[in-house]
Design an enzyme around this catalytic site. Sequence first.
Site, PDB file in Angstrom:
ATOM      1  CD  GLN A   1      -2.776   1.218   2.330  1.00  0.00           C
ATOM      2  OE1 GLN A   1      -2.326   1.532   3.542  1.00  0.00           O
ATOM      3  NE2 GLN A   1      -3.984   0.920   2.245  1.00  0.00           N
TER       4      GLN A   1
ATOM      5  CG  HIS B   1      -0.801   7.165   3.879  1.00  0.00           C
ATOM      6  ND1 HIS B   1      -0.897   8.412   3.787  1.00  0.00           N
ATOM      7  CD2 HIS B   1      -1.508   6.666   5.068  1.00  0.00           C
ATOM      8  CE1 HIS B   1      -1.879   8.592   4.867  1.00  0.00           C
ATOM      9  NE2 HIS B   1      -2.059   7.777   5.559  1.00  0.00           N
TER      10      HIS B   1
ATOM     11  CG  LEU C   1       1.501   8.695   8.124  1.00  0.00           C
ATOM     12  CD1 LEU C   1       1.269   8.557   6.348  1.00  0.00           C
ATOM     13  CD2 LEU C   1       1.389   7.846   8.928  1.00  0.00           C
TER      14      LEU C   1
ATOM     15  CD  GLU D   1      -7.013   7.355   5.752  1.00  0.00           C
ATOM     16  OE1 GLU D   1      -5.971   6.606   5.223  1.00  0.00           O
ATOM     17  OE2 GLU D   1      -8.167   6.947   5.483  1.00  0.00           O
TER      18      GLU D   1
ATOM     19  CG  HIS E   1       1.580   3.548   5.031  1.00  0.00           C
ATOM     20  ND1 HIS E   1       2.030   4.479   6.170  1.00  0.00           N
ATOM     21  CD2 HIS E   1       0.298   3.588   5.716  1.00  0.00           C
ATOM     22  CE1 HIS E   1       1.365   4.489   7.118  1.00  0.00           C
ATOM     23  NE2 HIS E   1       0.231   3.864   6.761  1.00  0.00           N
TER      24      HIS E   1
END
Lengths: 251, 622
Positions: free
Chosen positions: B255, B257, B267, B270, B369
């Site tokens: 995945q 992100h 990061l 979200e 991610h």
Amino acid sequence: MERALKFNIFRYNAMDPRSVPQMQTFYLDETDSMTLFIALNRIREEQDPSLQFDFCCRAGICGSCAMLINGRPDLACHTKTKDLPAEITLMPLPVFKLIGDLSVDTGTWFRAMNETVQSWIHTDRTFDPKATEERMSNEEAEAIYELERCIECGCCVAACGKANMRPDFMGAVAFNRIARFITDPRDKRTMKEYFDVVGTEEGIFGCLGLLGCEDICPKHLPLQDQLGMLRRKMGWTAVRHLFDGLLGKTA
Amino acid sequence: METITTDLLCIGAGLAGERVAVEAAARGFETICLSIVPPRRSHSSAAQGGMQASLGNCIKGEGDNPDVHFADTVKGSDWGCDQEVARLFAETAPIAVREMAHWGVPWNRVVPGKSTYFKAGKEFEKIELPEKEGLITARDFGGTAKWRTCYTSDGTGHTLLFTMDNEVVRLGVTVHDRVEAVRLIHDGETCMGAVARCLRTGALRVYLAKATLIATGGYGRLYRETTNAVINDGSGTILALDTGIVPLGNMEAVQFHPTGIVPTNILVTEGCRGDGGTLKDVNGERFMDKYEPAKQELASRDVVSRWMMHHIRQGLGVKSAYGDHLWLDIRHLGEHHIKTKLREVEEICNSFLGVDPITQMIPVRPAQHYSMGGVRTNKDGAAYGLKGLFAAGEAACWDMHGLNRLGGNSLAETIVAGKIVGEKIADFLEGYEVHFKSACIREAVKHHQEREDRLIRGKDGRENVFVLRTVMQDVLMDKVGIFRNGEDLQKAVDGLQIIYERTAKIGLRSSGVGANPELALALRFPGMARLALCVAAGALARTESRGCHAREDYPERNDRDWLKRTLATWKEGDSLPTLTYEPNSKVWELPPGDRGYGVCKIISSEDPVVCGIEKPLPDSIE
């Protein structure tokens, strides 16, 4: 704009009988947005693959990379070289046992600290998987989180005059942890029980009030407030204890 | 050689490993955790936004229940998950989140009354119910029908991990930190523990255990641009692959992100978009509302990442010295919200970018991610092929995420799987005895010792392990990324095979004495190259697009041929993994359909069980 950076880095490999503690010099050309995470990895990959240091999250969250940066404890990952002079001296954190070069054993120290302060919720309730959670006000939750943000990097311990003199001193990180549990309504310990943990010379009464901890905490925790609160609460507990003792005697 | 015996050996002491350890220790079994870092530094601590559990306490989560969470998870997985596992997960998550509250996590709580929130850049009003005051609240996350993500500001992983480690300390579970497991001890049928290397001294140690758990997290560091911590190089996954028996599931499921910051790939949660943040292009205009009118910025991560890369390819990215990027705008959320609910984001932007997110936009671009793939286990967490070996968390392919994980479901998985697998391991240990075979122990130690000796002597060659790692990371990043195609994937497999051949010639440039970082990497790297080949070969073979696996040459989700999971094993001496397949789910509670977001071109399955027309045979329910 591009500077030639000079790094003076402490070197010692305890496992190598030929190794002697010494400072070693490395040079690097500074690049845009360079942090000590980038610089140290470049030195390892390009110049000396034996260089020991610790990084993990490289985002200021995990607390792995604390070291003395030009004499000041801080997280290496969030330290930008552009905020430092062209000559940068890196030493391992004091107080903690050296593993090698810039790497120190914080794991053993913090496990012992967590055992000493009994860093868990003390409650006689048992968890009921069918029940709704116990209620708590959001303000209470946020107040706990404020103190829960400590990442156990060890900077406050390294910056503490008392901890540097006296290895059994508990340090601001332990006091903050106790304050976190005093704040938490789920923890049912009495003030007397907290007192038994921190009401000593190794504990809050040994604090010299120099506040190096408050100055350097990379997460900007309100350590001074916790030290003050704890000293007050523990002082009262000591007085009450004394008073109860006297009453007990005269009765 | 120092030999330590225990009931359960947990390799990895992040949230999943520690949750399993806590369960086993509470049941009275002797448990030792190994961790390459002090446990509280595990990458679980970096999870920010939250943990999904369908408590339904907040008004925007009203009516939520495990059925809805299950459906969201299956859709998020693009019908690639095991639906039995997703069901088990969704049912257990509310209990797990409350148990963490019991242990001390300061979850944010429902504040009754009127408040405002942002969605898609616009302000709305909501009224929280007085009877819900003080219960655990939740925020919005991508791909979910309800606000379901429980949180403590944006330090949720941190508070969960500290609380879990508090339990570990309370129960007196032994943790050996700075220890890396380097080889499993097994006889082809039963796992008996692991050989481990002390990262303080370089000394080898033998851990003998009745049950061994792999919980070492993901393999994000196979990629050049990843949000993962530097320790996430798949070391535990390598242990399983190196048995030659235990398969890895869906390694191609990687995945990206949407919001890694540029240039460092750190990061930002979200939760930024969940709380109403928007994505903008070079002209300062939103674009997700045009591509995904229904979910907009809150489509699943695979979908948002693809649209971002698509938008950049249209020339609408922002040029920078570090390549094109887009903007994440959270300015309208306001100073109070950012300083209380998005504190880490504020700190990261200020510390690493010199950007103040209260007044400035944040430069972002999708970065690797999460690893959906991992050690293939059954629903009890037992690895295929070796008795006594288990896996949990990101290291495992349990498999509740299929080809794409929803935000907030990874923290939830660590706790939920840890609880369930911990119970199953404790059940397994009841009355279980194992023979520790000296020949197997000797063979495992000898195998590792010989590798170390050869590397230190430098007899095999002078290949530089740091250089090889960089080349490998570039290959995966450039050829096995967000958009994939057969030609590039073939080049990736070919290129990685050459790198893998070169790993046999690695020679140290330093002495290798003690806790030498070059030796540690040189020991681990050939395994990393094997994992990279599993990722690339699995991606090349999967001729469809599903979840995060987007093939430009096979744009359809092919339910007719690909409702199956890739299983990769590695036979000693081979230069490629052996790929086999199994049906990805036995039960089809939710038949394949439209996710409600993302481009939906489907080649339908005709299997009556899959379509929900027939029930699976009773034995397959088992």
